[in-house]
Design a protein around this motif. Structure first.
Motif, short mmCIF file in Angstrom:
data_model
loop_
_atom_site.label_atom_id
_atom_site.label_comp_id
_atom_site.label_asym_id
_atom_site.label_seq_id
_atom_site.Cartn_x
_atom_site.Cartn_y
_atom_site.Cartn_z
N MET A 273 0.83 -1.21 0.00
CA MET A 273 0.00 0.00 0.00
C MET A 273 0.86 1.25 0.00
SD MET A 273 -3.04 -1.11 2.66
CE MET A 273 -3.74 0.54 2.65
N GLU A 274 1.92 1.25 0.83
CA GLU A 274 2.80 2.41 0.86
C GLU A 274 3.53 2.59 -0.47
OE1 GLU A 274 5.45 1.98 4.11
OE2 GLU A 274 3.88 2.09 5.65
N ASP A 275 3.79 1.47 -1.16
CA ASP A 275 4.49 1.53 -2.44
C ASP A 275 3.54 1.87 -3.59
OD1 ASP A 275 7.07 1.27 -3.60
OD2 ASP A 275 6.42 -0.58 -4.57
N GLY A 276 2.26 2.00 -3.27
CA GLY A 276 1.29 2.35 -4.28
C GLY A 276 0.83 1.22 -5.16
N GLN A 277 1.13 -0.03 -4.78
CA GLN A 277 0.74 -1.17 -5.59
C GLN A 277 -0.63 -1.73 -5.21
OE1 GLN A 277 3.85 -4.13 -6.32
NE2 GLN A 277 5.37 -2.75 -5.39
N ARG A 278 -1.13 -1.32 -4.03
CA ARG A 278 -2.46 -1.74 -3.60
C ARG A 278 -3.16 -0.57 -2.93
NH1 ARG A 278 -4.26 -6.98 -3.45
NH2 ARG A 278 -5.83 -6.26 -1.98
N ASP A 279 -4.51 -0.62 -2.98
CA ASP A 279 -5.30 0.43 -2.34
C ASP A 279 -5.79 0.04 -0.96
OD1 ASP A 279 -5.04 2.05 -4.60
OD2 ASP A 279 -6.81 1.14 -5.55
#
Length: 275
Positions: free
Chosen positions: A30-36
């Protein structure tokens, strides 16, 4: 490997521990922007938002079991086996119960932590679970055992330091390890045919006994070294026998009151007018 339909599986606490790295991995995504979102819920509750989505359930429900304590006969069986143990093991078992010590606290005791004049011992903050120092008493019988052990310890080492020393050839006069003490208790438990007895059972039993004697919750929490009474409540419980005794005494009182009221129905009424 354990199959789902095998009838056995991992304990709830073990499952909770193994979910932690999975949850943290999804946090990273999530922090890496790969999941919401994180599919491994934490199970938290925000007061006042219960009807607006404030209550979130974890992926696996968290179960809290009451601590197990031995019956009176099982405790006597443990003591019967322990009576044949070396003085070190006997005094460790006595202190573990008397002062409601955790395994780490017991094995980390040092000679300077003792105050034989007042029969108290200091549990240093660095050895406790929550880094909270406390001073706790121990009983006169335990004091006699401790005195005998100190005399025996002097034949192993006269140096101040760790209270409980190993007497094995490999680790002679070295501090007794947590694992060695666990093995000692396990051996005693199996010999007494009480396999559920562990190094933490004496703590459970002591705190439960204090509750049975009528100690206030805050006093027990202080004795146990708990910052919050919520932790103390998980250790203090009444056995089914205790609850049955309380119910029996309560029902006897209620029954006696009802019988007394019924008896009055047969008494002649006073101050009434016959119609």
């Amino acid at each position: 490997m354990v199959l789902i339909d095998s009838g056995s599986g991992l304990a709830n606490a073990t499952i909770q521990q193994r979910l932690v790295p999975v949850r943290l991995f999804y946090d990273f995504l999530m922090e890496d922007g790969q999941r919401d979102s994180n599919p491994v819920g934490r199970g938290r509750y925000t007061p006042g938002r219960r009807h607006r989505g404030g209550h979130e359930r974890g992926l696996v429900p968290r179960l809290t079991k009451l601590p197990w304590i031995p019956t009176e006969q099982q405790w006597l069986d443990i003591l019967a086996v322990a009576a044949a143990e070396p003085v070190r093991n006997r005094v460790m078992l006595a202190l573990a119960y008397d002062a409601a010590l955790r395994r780490e606290e017991l094995c980390s005791l040092r000679t300077e932590d003792l105050d034989p004049a007042h029969r108290t011992l200091r549990v240093r903050a660095e050895t406790t679970k929550n880094r909270l120092e406390r001073v706790v008493p121990y009983s006169a019988p335990t004091g006699v055992l401790l005195s005998g052990y100190l005399a025996h310890r002097a034949t192993i080492s006269r140096a101040r330091g760790p209270l409980f020393l190993s007497e094995s050839r490999r680790d002679h006069a070295q501090p007794l390890s947590l694992w060695t003490w666990s093995k000692v208790v396990r051996r005693i438990a199996l010999a007494a045919d009480v396999p559920r007895f562990s190094t933490h059972t004496t703590r459970h039993l002591c705190l439960t006994d204090l509750a049975r004697m009528g100690w206030e919750l805050h006093a027990i929490a202080t004795f146990a070294g708990h910052r919050h009474t919520d932790s103390t409540l998980t250790y203090i419980h009444l056995s089914g026998r205790d609850l049955a005794d309380k119910l029996s005494r309560g029902m006897e009182q209620i029954h006696g009151w009802r019988v007394q009221m019924l008896a009055r129905l047969g008494e002649p009424a006073t101050g009434t007018v016959a119609l």
